[in-house]
Design an enzyme around this catalytic site. Structure first.
Site, PDB file in Angstrom:
ATOM      1  N   PRO A  16      70.749  15.175  29.019  1.00 47.79           N
ATOM      2  CA  PRO A  16      70.860  13.728  29.269  1.00 47.79           C
ATOM      3  C   PRO A  16      70.709  13.000  27.946  1.00 47.79           C
ATOM      4  O   PRO A  16      69.766  13.267  27.195  1.00 47.79           O
ATOM      5  CB  PRO A  16      69.661  13.429  30.193  1.00 47.79           C
ATOM      6  CG  PRO A  16      68.690  14.547  29.974  1.00 47.79           C
ATOM      7  CD  PRO A  16      69.490  15.736  29.524  1.00 47.79           C
ATOM      8  N   MET A  17      71.636  12.112  27.630  1.00 48.22           N
ATOM      9  CA  MET A  17      71.538  11.364  26.368  1.00 48.22           C
ATOM     10  C   MET A  17      71.967   9.921  26.605  1.00 48.22           C
ATOM     11  O   MET A  17      73.131   9.648  26.929  1.00 48.22           O
ATOM     12  CB  MET A  17      72.390  12.045  25.283  1.00 48.22           C
ATOM     13  CG  MET A  17      71.803  13.388  24.848  1.00 48.22           C
ATOM     14  SD  MET A  17      72.742  14.231  23.557  1.00 48.22           S
ATOM     15  CE  MET A  17      74.038  15.021  24.510  1.00 48.22           C
ATOM     16  N   MET A  18      71.004   9.022  26.425  1.00 45.59           N
ATOM     17  CA  MET A  18      71.252   7.593  26.653  1.00 45.59           C
ATOM     18  C   MET A  18      72.396   7.115  25.786  1.00 45.59           C
ATOM     19  O   MET A  18      72.429   7.424  24.590  1.00 45.59           O
ATOM     20  CB  MET A  18      70.020   6.759  26.236  1.00 45.59           C
ATOM     21  CG  MET A  18      68.855   6.824  27.183  1.00 45.59           C
ATOM     22  SD  MET A  18      69.229   6.175  28.797  1.00 45.59           S
ATOM     23  CE  MET A  18      69.016   4.442  28.513  1.00 45.59           C
ATOM     24  N   GLN A  69      69.403  11.990  35.946  1.00 45.07           N
ATOM     25  CA  GLN A  69      68.060  11.911  35.389  1.00 45.07           C
ATOM     26  C   GLN A  69      67.446  10.549  35.654  1.00 45.07           C
ATOM     27  O   GLN A  69      68.047   9.512  35.368  1.00 45.07           O
ATOM     28  CB  GLN A  69      68.025  12.161  33.876  1.00 45.07           C
ATOM     29  CG  GLN A  69      66.555  12.231  33.430  1.00 45.07           C
ATOM     30  CD  GLN A  69      66.348  12.332  31.945  1.00 45.07           C
ATOM     31  OE1 GLN A  69      66.751  11.460  31.193  1.00 45.07           O
ATOM     32  NE2 GLN A  69      65.692  13.412  31.523  1.00 45.07           N
ATOM     33  N   CYS A  99      60.775  11.571  27.067  1.00 47.87           N
ATOM     34  CA  CYS A  99      61.262  10.514  26.171  1.00 47.87           C
ATOM     35  C   CYS A  99      60.077   9.809  25.510  1.00 47.87           C
ATOM     36  O   CYS A  99      59.184   9.315  26.191  1.00 47.87           O
ATOM     37  CB  CYS A  99      62.108   9.507  26.947  1.00 47.87           C
ATOM     38  SG  CYS A  99      62.673   8.173  25.888  1.00 47.87           S
ATOM     39  N   ASN A 210      65.511  23.836  25.389  1.00 49.52           N
ATOM     40  CA  ASN A 210      66.307  22.786  24.744  1.00 49.52           C
ATOM     41  C   ASN A 210      65.697  22.454  23.380  1.00 49.52           C
ATOM     42  O   ASN A 210      64.501  22.552  23.184  1.00 49.52           O
ATOM     43  CB  ASN A 210      66.299  21.531  25.649  1.00 49.52           C
ATOM     44  CG  ASN A 210      66.799  20.281  24.940  1.00 49.52           C
ATOM     45  OD1 ASN A 210      66.048  19.325  24.745  1.00 49.52           O
ATOM     46  ND2 ASN A 210      68.061  20.274  24.548  1.00 49.52           N
ATOM     47  N   GLY A 212      67.663  21.680  19.283  1.00 46.53           N
ATOM     48  CA  GLY A 212      68.175  22.253  18.037  1.00 46.53           C
ATOM     49  C   GLY A 212      69.122  23.428  18.199  1.00 46.53           C
ATOM     50  O   GLY A 212      69.374  24.145  17.233  1.00 46.53           O
ATOM     51  N   GLY A 232      72.237  19.491  23.390  1.00 48.44           N
ATOM     52  CA  GLY A 232      72.312  18.035  23.318  1.00 48.44           C
ATOM     53  C   GLY A 232      73.317  17.581  22.287  1.00 48.44           C
ATOM     54  O   GLY A 232      74.528  17.549  22.529  1.00 48.44           O
ATOM     55  N   ARG A 233      72.820  17.280  21.088  1.00 52.09           N
ATOM     56  CA  ARG A 233      73.653  16.652  20.068  1.00 52.09           C
ATOM     57  C   ARG A 233      74.880  17.479  19.705  1.00 52.09           C
ATOM     58  O   ARG A 233      75.949  16.927  19.461  1.00 52.09           O
ATOM     59  CB  ARG A 233      72.798  16.357  18.824  1.00 52.09           C
ATOM     60  CG  ARG A 233      71.859  15.195  19.062  1.00 52.09           C
ATOM     61  CD  ARG A 233      70.731  15.160  18.072  1.00 52.09           C
ATOM     62  NE  ARG A 233      69.773  16.228  18.305  1.00 52.09           N
ATOM     63  CZ  ARG A 233      68.610  16.338  17.666  1.00 52.09           C
ATOM     64  NH1 ARG A 233      68.281  15.456  16.758  1.00 52.09           N
ATOM     65  NH2 ARG A 233      67.782  17.333  17.950  1.00 52.09           N
TER      66      ARG A 233
HETATM   67  C1  LIG Z   1      71.412   9.660  21.651  1.00 55.89           C
HETATM   68  C2  LIG Z   1      70.390  10.466  22.434  1.00 55.89           C
HETATM   69  C3  LIG Z   1      69.906   9.965  23.619  1.00 55.89           C
HETATM   70  C4  LIG Z   1      68.980  10.700  24.372  1.00 55.89           C
HETATM   71  N1  LIG Z   1      68.598  10.234  25.606  1.00 55.89           N
HETATM   72  C5  LIG Z   1      67.818  11.008  26.399  1.00 55.89           C
HETATM   73  C6  LIG Z   1      67.551  10.642  27.748  1.00 55.89           C
HETATM   74  O1  LIG Z   1      68.029   9.624  28.265  1.00 55.89           O
HETATM   75  N2  LIG Z   1      66.751  11.463  28.488  1.00 55.89           N
HETATM   76  C7  LIG Z   1      66.213  12.620  27.957  1.00 55.89           C
HETATM   77  O2  LIG Z   1      65.500  13.345  28.663  1.00 55.89           O
HETATM   78  N3  LIG Z   1      66.471  12.977  26.690  1.00 55.89           N
HETATM   79  C8  LIG Z   1      67.274  12.229  25.928  1.00 55.89           C
HETATM   80  N4  LIG Z   1      67.597  12.653  24.662  1.00 55.89           N
HETATM   81  C9  LIG Z   1      67.076  13.952  24.181  1.00 55.89           C
HETATM   82  C10 LIG Z   1      68.047  15.077  24.555  1.00 55.89           C
HETATM   83  O3  LIG Z   1      68.160  15.197  25.947  1.00 55.89           O
HETATM   84  C11 LIG Z   1      67.549  16.412  23.974  1.00 55.89           C
HETATM   85  O4  LIG Z   1      66.311  16.734  24.558  1.00 55.89           O
HETATM   86  C12 LIG Z   1      67.369  16.357  22.459  1.00 55.89           C
HETATM   87  O5  LIG Z   1      68.471  15.725  21.828  1.00 55.89           O
HETATM   88  C13 LIG Z   1      67.158  17.758  21.865  1.00 55.89           C
HETATM   89  O6  LIG Z   1      68.283  18.571  22.085  1.00 55.89           O
HETATM   90  P1  LIG Z   1      69.368  18.833  20.908  1.00 55.89           P
HETATM   91  O7  LIG Z   1      68.588  19.255  19.693  1.00 55.89           O
HETATM   92  O8  LIG Z   1      70.238  19.932  21.454  1.00 55.89           O
HETATM   93  O9  LIG Z   1      70.076  17.551  20.682  1.00 55.89           O
HETATM   94  C14 LIG Z   1      68.504  11.937  23.899  1.00 55.89           C
HETATM   95  C15 LIG Z   1      69.005  12.434  22.680  1.00 55.89           C
HETATM   96  C16 LIG Z   1      69.942  11.716  21.958  1.00 55.89           C
HETATM   97  C17 LIG Z   1      70.481  12.291  20.673  1.00 55.89           C
END
Ligand SMILES: Cc1cc2nc3c(=O)[nH]c(=O)nc-3n(C[C@H](O)[C@H](O)[C@H](O)COP(=O)(O)O)c2cc1C
Length: 341
Positions: A16-18, A69, A99, A210, A212, A232-233
């Site tokens: 989930p990513m806002m 979510q 968060c 989750n 990195g 995620g990213r």
């Molecule tokens: C732009 C952005 C928005 C995010 N929004 C949320 C969110 O709404 N809810 C949540 O649980 N995590 C949110 N995250 C965190 C991601 O879900 C994830 O846990 C985090 O980026 C680590 O994973 P990654 O290293 O694969 O990116 C967000 C991350 C990013 C980059």
């Protein structure tokens, strides 16, 4: 796969990513992978119960499976919101306990809920009583200076007692004061071993790791220890990383679409969305990374992020963008200048 691994539909998921994983982004991911489990952006109970429900919950049927979510800490509100989510067709309801944003803390939810495991258990119980789809929790491994594994172990144990069987572990601490949400995704060290230990200590629970993770080889390594991996990213900036997921992790024998075929699906999707009044740029902004690493990717991105052109709502913009592709290999400097976020 070792004996206690669970055959999870969440073997691979997109986080989930806002502001990022809206329905357009999810549709793009779905064109690339049929099976990857997708999450919405976080929707707060306040926004849902006092706001525009269709705006928050409507999605394209082809996106499924999708998990909603929720952000909140009021059991009754979460139960009502979860019910709405189920009615709108979501396959899972997830509670955000990870968060770290100050705005979210003021609402007393997100990562600060890790300090209140009994409240989270009450929330989960209320949500589970309201819906029949799975209720899951996404959390960190600690809050602020707490480094002790026992903290996350007891958090998971308390919530598992309330019936939750799926835990998504962003394997770093949340620092509630002094770090921005972005810094909170980069600075606290990753401790994958904490997630692995959770799986060993609670073999019947589905543990999703989750944080990195960037390549499918890394996914495969993590799957030696846990039941699923959430990207995620990397999935956002390089969506085509999902192309081999179905074959590698879901046993699919169907060939993945090529990037060009994904683009063709996307163009059709844009046509139907434009007809509904959607701004073209609201879709193309999620596709800037489709050709990441390919020759001409920078030109593709530049054209598809030109708001003046996008405002015309003319799909010819795709032909213009792709004219930059398959040109002579661009200098490596171009790739290294790709600074995202
Ligand atoms: C732009 C952005 C928005 C995010 N929004 C949320 C969110 O709404 N809810 C949540 O649980 N995590 C949110 N995250 C965190 C991601 O879900 C994830 O846990 C985090 O980026 C680590 O994973 P990654 O290293 O694969 O990116 C967000 C991350 C990013 C980059």
């Amino acid at each position: 796969m070792s004996a206690n691994r669970i055959a999870s539909p969440r073997r691979v998921s997109v986080a989930p990513m806002m502001d990022w994983t809206d329905r357009h982004c999810r549709s793009l991911h779905r064109f690339i992978s049929r099976h990857t489990w997708l999450y919405t952006e976080m929707v707060t109970t306040g926004a849902l119960l006092h706001g525009d429900v269709p705006r928050h919950l409507a999605f394209t049927p082809g996106e499924a499976p999708v998990a909603l979510q929720l952000g909140g800490s009021e059991p009754a509100d979460l139960a009502r919101s979860a019910k709405l989510g189920e009615q709108w067709g979501y396959d899972e309801i997830n509670l955000n306990c990870g968060c770290p944003s100050e705005r979210v803390q003021r609402g007393a939810f997100g990562a600060c809920l890790m300090n209140e495991p009994q409240l989270v258990a009450d929330c989960v119980k209320a949500m589970r009583d309201a819906v029949s789809v799975p209720v899951t929790v996404k959390h960190r491994i600690g809050v602020d200076a707490v480094e002790d594994y026992a903290f996350v172990r007891d958090f998971v144990g308390t919530i598992a007692d309330a019936g939750c069987t799926v835990f998504i572990v962003h394997a770093r601490n949340a620092i509630l004061k002094g770090l921005s949400p972005k810094e909170n995704r980069e600075i606290p060290p990753l401790k994958y071993d904490y997630a692995y230990r959770l799986k060993r200590d609670f073999p019947k629970l589905e543990i999703i790791i989750n944080g990195g993770i960037k390549t499918l080889d890394e996914v495969a390594e993590h799957l030696e220890h846990v039941d699923g991996v959430m990207l995620g990213r990397e999935a956002y900036h390089n969506p085509y990383v999902l192309a081999d997921v179905d074959a590698r992790f879901y046993g699919s024998s169907e060939a993945a679409l090529t990037r060009d075929e994904v683009e063709a699906r996307l163009v059709d999707y844009c046509a139907s969305e434009i007809a509904r009044g959607t701004y073209l740029g609201a879709i193309t902004r999620h596709a800037l990374g489709l050709y990441r690493g390919e020759a001409g990717a920078r030109g593709w991105r530049r054209v598809l992020s030109d708001n003046r052109k996008l405002a015309k709502g003319d799909l010819a913009i795709f032909a213009e963008a792709r004219a930059h592709l398959r040109g002579p290999m661009e200098a490596p400097a171009e790739l290294s200048s790709e600074i995202f976020e």
